[in-house]
Design a protein around this motif. Structure first.
Motif, PDB file in Angstrom:
ATOM      1  N   ILE A  37       0.865  -1.180   0.000  1.00 31.70           N
ATOM      2  CA  ILE A  37       0.000   0.000   0.000  1.00 31.70           C
ATOM      3  C   ILE A  37       0.900   1.228   0.000  1.00 31.70           C
ATOM      4  O   ILE A  37       1.785   1.343   0.847  1.00 31.70           O
ATOM      5  CB  ILE A  37      -0.922  -0.008   1.226  1.00 31.70           C
ATOM      6  CG1 ILE A  37      -1.836  -1.228   1.176  1.00 31.70           C
ATOM      7  CG2 ILE A  37      -1.736   1.271   1.296  1.00 31.70           C
ATOM      8  CD1 ILE A  37      -2.708  -1.398   2.374  1.00 31.70           C
ATOM      9  N   PRO A  38       0.694   2.140  -0.945  1.00 36.77           N
ATOM     10  CA  PRO A  38       1.550   3.326  -1.029  1.00 36.77           C
ATOM     11  C   PRO A  38       1.468   4.172   0.250  1.00 36.77           C
ATOM     12  O   PRO A  38       0.441   4.208   0.933  1.00 36.77           O
ATOM     13  CB  PRO A  38       0.989   4.099  -2.216  1.00 36.77           C
ATOM     14  CG  PRO A  38       0.180   3.122  -2.987  1.00 36.77           C
ATOM     15  CD  PRO A  38      -0.296   2.105  -2.012  1.00 36.77           C
ATOM     16  N   GLU A  39       2.574   4.846   0.552  1.00 36.79           N
ATOM     17  CA  GLU A  39       2.658   5.651   1.774  1.00 36.79           C
ATOM     18  C   GLU A  39       1.643   6.783   1.781  1.00 36.79           C
ATOM     19  O   GLU A  39       1.064   7.093   2.824  1.00 36.79           O
ATOM     20  CB  GLU A  39       4.070   6.217   1.927  1.00 36.79           C
ATOM     21  CG  GLU A  39       4.288   6.926   3.241  1.00 36.79           C
ATOM     22  CD  GLU A  39       5.710   7.415   3.402  1.00 36.79           C
ATOM     23  OE1 GLU A  39       5.951   8.124   4.391  1.00 36.79           O
ATOM     24  OE2 GLU A  39       6.562   7.091   2.556  1.00 36.79           O
ATOM     25  N   ASP A  40       1.385   7.387   0.611  1.00 34.92           N
ATOM     26  CA  ASP A  40       0.427   8.485   0.579  1.00 34.92           C
ATOM     27  C   ASP A  40      -0.991   8.010   0.897  1.00 34.92           C
ATOM     28  O   ASP A  40      -1.769   8.737   1.513  1.00 34.92           O
ATOM     29  CB  ASP A  40       0.473   9.220  -0.761  1.00 34.92           C
ATOM     30  CG  ASP A  40       0.188   8.313  -1.955  1.00 34.92           C
ATOM     31  OD1 ASP A  40       0.369   7.091  -1.829  1.00 34.92           O
ATOM     32  OD2 ASP A  40      -0.207   8.841  -3.015  1.00 34.92           O
ATOM     33  N   VAL A  41      -1.314   6.775   0.539  1.00 37.35           N
ATOM     34  CA  VAL A  41      -2.625   6.224   0.877  1.00 37.35           C
ATOM     35  C   VAL A  41      -2.715   6.003   2.387  1.00 37.35           C
ATOM     36  O   VAL A  41      -3.730   6.315   3.011  1.00 37.35           O
ATOM     37  CB  VAL A  41      -2.889   4.915   0.106  1.00 37.35           C
ATOM     38  CG1 VAL A  41      -4.173   4.251   0.572  1.00 37.35           C
ATOM     39  CG2 VAL A  41      -2.954   5.190  -1.387  1.00 37.35           C
ATOM     40  N   LEU A  42      -1.646   5.485   2.983  1.00 37.22           N
ATOM     41  CA  LEU A  42      -1.625   5.299   4.440  1.00 37.22           C
ATOM     42  C   LEU A  42      -1.761   6.631   5.165  1.00 37.22           C
ATOM     43  O   LEU A  42      -2.467   6.729   6.173  1.00 37.22           O
ATOM     44  CB  LEU A  42      -0.331   4.608   4.872  1.00 37.22           C
ATOM     45  CG  LEU A  42      -0.267   3.106   4.676  1.00 37.22           C
ATOM     46  CD1 LEU A  42       1.106   2.577   5.071  1.00 37.22           C
ATOM     47  CD2 LEU A  42      -1.342   2.415   5.479  1.00 37.22           C
ATOM     48  N   LEU A  43      -1.092   7.656   4.657  1.00 34.22           N
ATOM     49  CA  LEU A  43      -1.202   8.977   5.272  1.00 34.22           C
ATOM     50  C   LEU A  43      -2.613   9.531   5.159  1.00 34.22           C
ATOM     51  O   LEU A  43      -3.128  10.138   6.109  1.00 34.22           O
ATOM     52  CB  LEU A  43      -0.197   9.942   4.640  1.00 34.22           C
ATOM     53  CG  LEU A  43       1.268   9.679   4.966  1.00 34.22           C
ATOM     54  CD1 LEU A  43       2.173  10.586   4.155  1.00 34.22           C
ATOM     55  CD2 LEU A  43       1.510   9.856   6.450  1.00 34.22           C
ATOM     56  N   ALA A  44      -3.243   9.318   4.020  1.00 33.70           N
ATOM     57  CA  ALA A  44      -4.612   9.804   3.839  1.00 33.70           C
ATOM     58  C   ALA A  44      -5.569   9.084   4.786  1.00 33.70           C
ATOM     59  O   ALA A  44      -6.453   9.711   5.394  1.00 33.70           O
ATOM     60  CB  ALA A  44      -5.055   9.613   2.386  1.00 33.70           C
ATOM     61  N   ILE A  45      -5.401   7.782   4.933  1.00 30.66           N
ATOM     62  CA  ILE A  45      -6.244   7.025   5.856  1.00 30.66           C
ATOM     63  C   ILE A  45      -6.005   7.490   7.288  1.00 30.66           C
ATOM     64  O   ILE A  45      -6.947   7.678   8.065  1.00 30.66           O
ATOM     65  CB  ILE A  45      -5.991   5.510   5.706  1.00 30.66           C
ATOM     66  CG1 ILE A  45      -6.489   5.031   4.343  1.00 30.66           C
ATOM     67  CG2 ILE A  45      -6.661   4.729   6.831  1.00 30.66           C
ATOM     68  CD1 ILE A  45      -6.099   3.610   4.010  1.00 30.66           C
ATOM     69  N   SER A  46      -4.738   7.689   7.653  1.00 31.37           N
ATOM     70  CA  SER A  46      -4.408   8.163   8.998  1.00 31.37           C
ATOM     71  C   SER A  46      -5.019   9.531   9.266  1.00 31.37           C
ATOM     72  O   SER A  46      -5.532   9.790  10.363  1.00 31.37           O
ATOM     73  CB  SER A  46      -2.897   8.237   9.179  1.00 31.37           C
ATOM     74  OG  SER A  46      -2.327   6.965   9.044  1.00 31.37           O
ATOM     75  N   ALA A  47      -4.973  10.412   8.283  1.00 28.87           N
ATOM     76  CA  ALA A  47      -5.545  11.751   8.450  1.00 28.87           C
ATOM     77  C   ALA A  47      -7.061  11.664   8.615  1.00 28.87           C
ATOM     78  O   ALA A  47      -7.637  12.378   9.444  1.00 28.87           O
ATOM     79  CB  ALA A  47      -5.189  12.626   7.253  1.00 28.87           C
TER      80      ALA A  47
END
Length: 85
Positions: A37-47
Motif C-alpha cells: 500500500i503506497p505511503e500516501d494512501v496510508l497517510l490519507a487514511i491516517s488523516a
C-alpha cells in the motif's frame, strides 16, 4: 437417464475450462493482494481517522490482514473492540 461417454466427455471439458478460468482469476487476486500500500494512501487514511477522532487519536501500529475482505476486517474490528463507559 442414460448418459453417453460423449456427454460425459463434453461435461468434463466444460468443467476443465471453468477450473482453468477460476485458477487464473485466483492467481490474479493473489498477485493484487501482495502489493504494498503506497505511503500516501496510508497517510490519507491516517488523516481521515485522526479527523474522525477529533485529532486525539494516536496511531501505534498498522497491521495488514491480506487474506480477508475489507468488510470482514471492519466487522472484526468492531466486534473485538470494547469501550467501557
Amino acid at each position: 437417464m442414460s448418459i453417453t461417454n460423449e456427454q460425459l466427455l463434453a461435461e468434463l471439458k466444460s468443467l476443465h475450462s471453468r477450473l482453468d478460468q477460476v485458477e487464473a482469476e485466483l492467481a490474479d487476486l493473489k498477485a493484487r493482494s501482495e502489493q504494498e500500500i503506497p505511503e500516501d494512501v496510508l497517510l490519507a487514511i491516517s488523516a481521515a481517522v485522526s479527523a474522525y477522532l477529533g485529532n486525539k487519536g494516536k496511531v501505534r501500529a498498522v497491521h495488514f490482514s491480506r487474506h480477508r475482505t475489507w468488510a470482514a476486517q471492519g466487522r472484526q474490528a468492531v466486534q473485538t473492540s470494547s469501550r467501557r463507559l
